[in-house]
Design an enzyme around this catalytic site. Structure first.
Site, short mmCIF file in Angstrom:
data_model
loop_
_atom_site.label_atom_id
_atom_site.label_comp_id
_atom_site.label_asym_id
_atom_site.label_seq_id
_atom_site.Cartn_x
_atom_site.Cartn_y
_atom_site.Cartn_z
N GLN A 28 1.93 -6.56 -3.52
CA GLN A 28 1.80 -5.97 -1.91
C GLN A 28 3.90 -5.22 -1.80
OE1 GLN A 28 1.43 -9.76 -3.12
NE2 GLN A 28 -0.28 -8.76 -2.66
N GLY A 84 -4.15 -4.23 -3.72
CA GLY A 84 -5.94 -3.26 -4.37
C GLY A 84 -5.36 -2.33 -4.22
N HIS A 85 -4.80 -1.59 -5.73
CA HIS A 85 -3.93 -0.55 -5.75
C HIS A 85 -5.14 0.73 -6.86
CE1 HIS A 85 -0.78 -2.95 -7.05
NE2 HIS A 85 -0.95 -3.03 -5.91
N LYS A 108 1.97 1.75 -5.13
CA LYS A 108 2.17 1.49 -6.57
C LYS A 108 1.35 2.00 -7.70
CE LYS A 108 1.88 -2.59 -4.21
NZ LYS A 108 1.84 -1.73 -3.25
N ASP A 133 0.90 -1.24 -0.03
CA ASP A 133 -0.11 0.28 0.27
C ASP A 133 0.80 1.44 0.35
OD1 ASP A 133 -2.37 -1.45 -0.21
OD2 ASP A 133 -2.28 -1.23 2.20
P1 GDP Z 1 -1.14 0.81 -3.51
O1 GDP Z 1 -1.21 -0.96 -3.33
O2 GDP Z 1 0.67 0.60 -2.67
O3 GDP Z 1 -1.65 0.76 -4.49
O4 GDP Z 1 -1.33 1.48 -2.98
P2 GDP Z 1 -3.24 1.54 -2.09
O5 GDP Z 1 -3.37 1.67 -3.44
O6 GDP Z 1 -3.70 0.56 -1.21
O7 GDP Z 1 -2.95 2.73 -1.42
C1 GDP Z 1 -2.28 3.59 -1.26
C2 GDP Z 1 -3.70 4.83 -0.87
O8 GDP Z 1 -2.88 6.07 -0.92
C3 GDP Z 1 -4.22 4.82 -2.50
O9 GDP Z 1 -5.81 5.71 -1.26
C4 GDP Z 1 -3.71 6.25 -2.92
O10 GDP Z 1 -5.13 6.66 -3.79
C5 GDP Z 1 -3.06 6.76 -2.19
N1 GDP Z 1 -2.31 7.97 -2.68
C6 GDP Z 1 -1.25 7.37 -3.25
N2 GDP Z 1 -0.30 8.62 -3.72
C7 GDP Z 1 -0.96 9.29 -2.77
C8 GDP Z 1 0.17 11.19 -2.22
O11 GDP Z 1 0.51 11.33 -2.63
N3 GDP Z 1 -0.94 11.65 -1.30
C9 GDP Z 1 -1.99 10.86 -0.55
N4 GDP Z 1 -2.49 11.66 0.18
N5 GDP Z 1 -2.60 9.27 -0.66
C10 GDP Z 1 -1.95 8.81 -1.93
P1 IMO Z 2 -1.15 -4.44 -2.44
O1 IMO Z 2 -0.60 -4.67 -3.82
C1 IMO Z 2 -1.00 -4.28 2.32
C2 IMO Z 2 -1.12 -8.93 3.65
C3 IMO Z 2 -1.93 -9.12 3.98
C4 IMO Z 2 -1.92 -9.93 5.49
C5 IMO Z 2 -0.54 -10.44 4.32
C6 IMO Z 2 -1.11 -12.12 3.63
O2 IMO Z 2 -2.02 -3.39 -1.58
O3 IMO Z 2 0.18 -3.00 -1.36
P2 IMO Z 2 -2.98 -12.49 1.54
O4 IMO Z 2 -4.01 -12.06 1.83
O5 IMO Z 2 -1.88 -12.51 0.91
O6 IMO Z 2 -2.44 -14.14 2.37
O7 IMO Z 2 -2.53 -11.84 3.29
O8 IMO Z 2 -0.51 -9.88 3.48
N1 IMO Z 2 -1.38 -8.34 2.05
C7 IMO Z 2 -1.16 -7.36 2.50
N2 IMO Z 2 -0.63 -6.11 1.98
N3 IMO Z 2 -0.86 -4.19 0.67
C8 IMO Z 2 -1.43 -5.74 -0.19
O9 IMO Z 2 -1.15 -5.81 -1.56
C9 IMO Z 2 -1.28 -7.13 0.68
N4 IMO Z 2 -1.33 -7.83 -0.17
C10 IMO Z 2 -1.47 -8.79 1.03
O10 IMO Z 2 -2.91 -7.85 5.08
O11 IMO Z 2 -1.06 -9.38 6.23
MG MG Z 3 -3.13 -1.89 -1.77
#
Ligand code: GDP
Ligand code: IMO
Ligand code: MG
Length: 425
Positions: A223, A40-41, A16, A13
């Site tokens: 991840q 979840g991207h 990416k 998270d």
């Molecule tokens: P990922 O799994 O690495 O793609 O990241 P996620 O989407 O799970 O979580 C990142 C969260 O931060 C999302 O809600 C994005 O919309 C948000 N986000 C990404 N970059 C920024 C930033 O520079 N500032 C803020 N405030 N939010 C951001």
């Molecule tokens: P993105 O790509 C954050 C964590 C889960 C759990 C562990 C194992 O959005 O960054 P699993 O479902 O793989 O058996 O879970 O890994 N986890 C993540 N945490 N971002 C993710 O993906 C994750 N994918 C799995 O919360 O601790």
């Molecule tokens: Mg994510």
């Protein structure tokens, strides 16, 4: 041409999806190489927000081809929900999305096994997203799995039934979990009929041909490196290699094909699920970060645990991945802090401070040595380029780059696509 890589250097998270979407404009192909719908991207374009789980984040850029690589585990039901989201927004993806036939399928029973395994662990649970990731990779390494290529095999049904029966037998060993197999199975079977109409490819030939033809390829990690099956905080990890080496296995390319490795680092640190997190702030400060950063999972909605940046942890993942540049995200979330702390060293059981991570972060008492940096205490909202940034923000970026010994080449100051600026070298 080389394959550039974008991956997370913390526990996932890091943002990416946003960075892949932004940089995809300079590439011909964007390829997911591991993980599955546990990811979840989030991508925000204008007022539209999308959350992708399996589809590569290059999909919003016209003309870019998107590959779901052999290292990915794919749930047909989730994938179709993503298609729905894209269809509703008028995004045309069908001709530009390619699925490797060697990618493994997540069956409904894999999800039930995930839930049952977690229930059996009680307090020691991993905190899995319950998407069936662990059981599917177990079937892959156990040589029992079903792959996308099997969908078109004449004895697919028999293979499916055999694996399902095996799973139902295993489920009897676990505590009861509720499931509606008949309903889910119907949805799953309907979904695979649609998957069968997609571009199913020999992914390794497809990607290697693209490289040979001089195309620019970007590999998108899911991840984070601290969730890597080998080097993460085992057993509180996911079941795939989330680090650069996973790109080779997950797409079928040689290590020599890897070019830039772009590590994504959130300006602070979060973790969702169980497991060690040395710089965690289990207090009001952590709560403040969670609130300002809206730190709730994009896949499960669970609150994310929050803490300060952890330099030893980052030095470790920079080493594992061969990171050549860093993109720092969510700097705007630190707008309201007088000071910003950073963990610079670990002291384990009172021993001398070190930047080396112990074998197991759960072993012994870890005390963090921290350093405070002056916050900027003002909104970054109006800053469109690096020169607009407050002096304290520039100093913070420069200090982090020195501690990490890798250039920070871009910073992100908002979720929207346009909120990204280059850092002059
Ligand atoms: P990922 O799994 O690495 O793609 O990241 P996620 O989407 O799970 O979580 C990142 C969260 O931060 C999302 O809600 C994005 O919309 C948000 N986000 C990404 N970059 C920024 C930033 O520079 N500032 C803020 N405030 N939010 C951001
Ligand atoms: P993105 O790509 C954050 C964590 C889960 C759990 C562990 C194992 O959005 O960054 P699993 O479902 O793989 O058996 O879970 O890994 N986890 C993540 N945490 N971002 C993710 O993906 C994750 N994918 C799995 O919360 O601790
Ligand atoms: Mg994510």
């Amino acid at each position: 041409m080389a394959v550039d890589v974008i991956l997370g250097l913390q526990w996932g998270d890091e943002g990416k999806g946003k960075i892949v979407d932004y940089l995809a404009k300079d590439y011909d192909l964007v390829c997911r190489f591991q993980g599955g719908p546990n990811a979840g991207h989030t991508i925000k374009i204008g007022s539209d927000k999308y959350v992708l789980h399996t589809v590569p984040s290059g999909v919003f850029r016209e003309n870019i081809q998107n590959v779901i690589g052999n290292g990915v585990v794919l749930d047909p039901i989730t994938l179709l929900k993503e298609f729905d989201q894209l269809d509703k927004s008028g995004i045309k993806y069908k001709d530009r999305l390619f699925i490797a036939m060697k990618a493994h399928l997540i069956l409904p029973t894999h999800r039930y096994l995930d839930a049952a395994s977690e229930a059996a662990k009680g307090k020691a649970k991993i905190g899995s997203t319950l998407k069936g990731i662990g059981p599917t990779y177990m079937d892959k390494t156990g040589r029992n799995g079903l792959r996308i290529g099997d969908l078109v095999s004449p004895n697919f049904k028999a293979k499916y039934e055999a694996l399902k029966e095996k799973h139902l037998g295993m489920l009897k060993l676990y505590p009861d979990v509720d499931f509606d197999l008949a309903g889910e199975e119907k949805k799953w079977m309907d979904s695979i009929e649609i998957i069968k109409t997609m571009n199913l490819i020999n992914g390794e030939y497809f990607v290697n041909k693209a490289i040979k033809d001089g195309k620019n390829v970007l590999a998108e990690g899911a991840q984070g490196s601290m969730l890597d099956i080998d080097f993460g905080t085992y057993p509180f990890v996911t079941s795939s290699n989330t680090i650069t080496s996973g790109v080779c296995n997950g797409l079928g390319i040689a290590p020599s094909a890897i070019g830039e490795v772009i590590g994504i680092v959130k300006a602070y640190c979060t973790r969702v699920g169980s497991g060690p997190f040395p710089s965690e702030l289990d207090n009001e400060m952590g709560e403040k970060i969670r609130r300002l950063g809206s730190e709730f999972g994009a896949t499960t909605g669970r609150p994310r645990r929050c803490g300060w940046l952890d330099i030893p942890q980052l030095l470790y993942t920079i080493m594992l991945n061969g990171v050549t540049q860093i993109v720092m995200t969510k700097l705007d979330i630190l707008d309201e802090f007088e000071t910003i702390d950073v963990a610079t060293h670990y002291s384990v059981d009172g021993a001398n401070a070190t930047t080396e991570l112990p074998y197991d972060l759960c072993d012994g008492e870890i005390e963090m040595v921290t350093q405070s940096y002056q916050g900027w205490n003002t909104s970054l909202d109006k800053c469109d380029n690096f020169n607009d940034l407050p002096i304290e923000t520039k100093s913070y970026i420069s200090a982090m780059s020195s501690l990490l010994r890798v250039p920070i080449t871009m910073i992100s100051s908002g979720p929207e696509r346009r909120k990204l600026m280059g850092v002059p070298r």
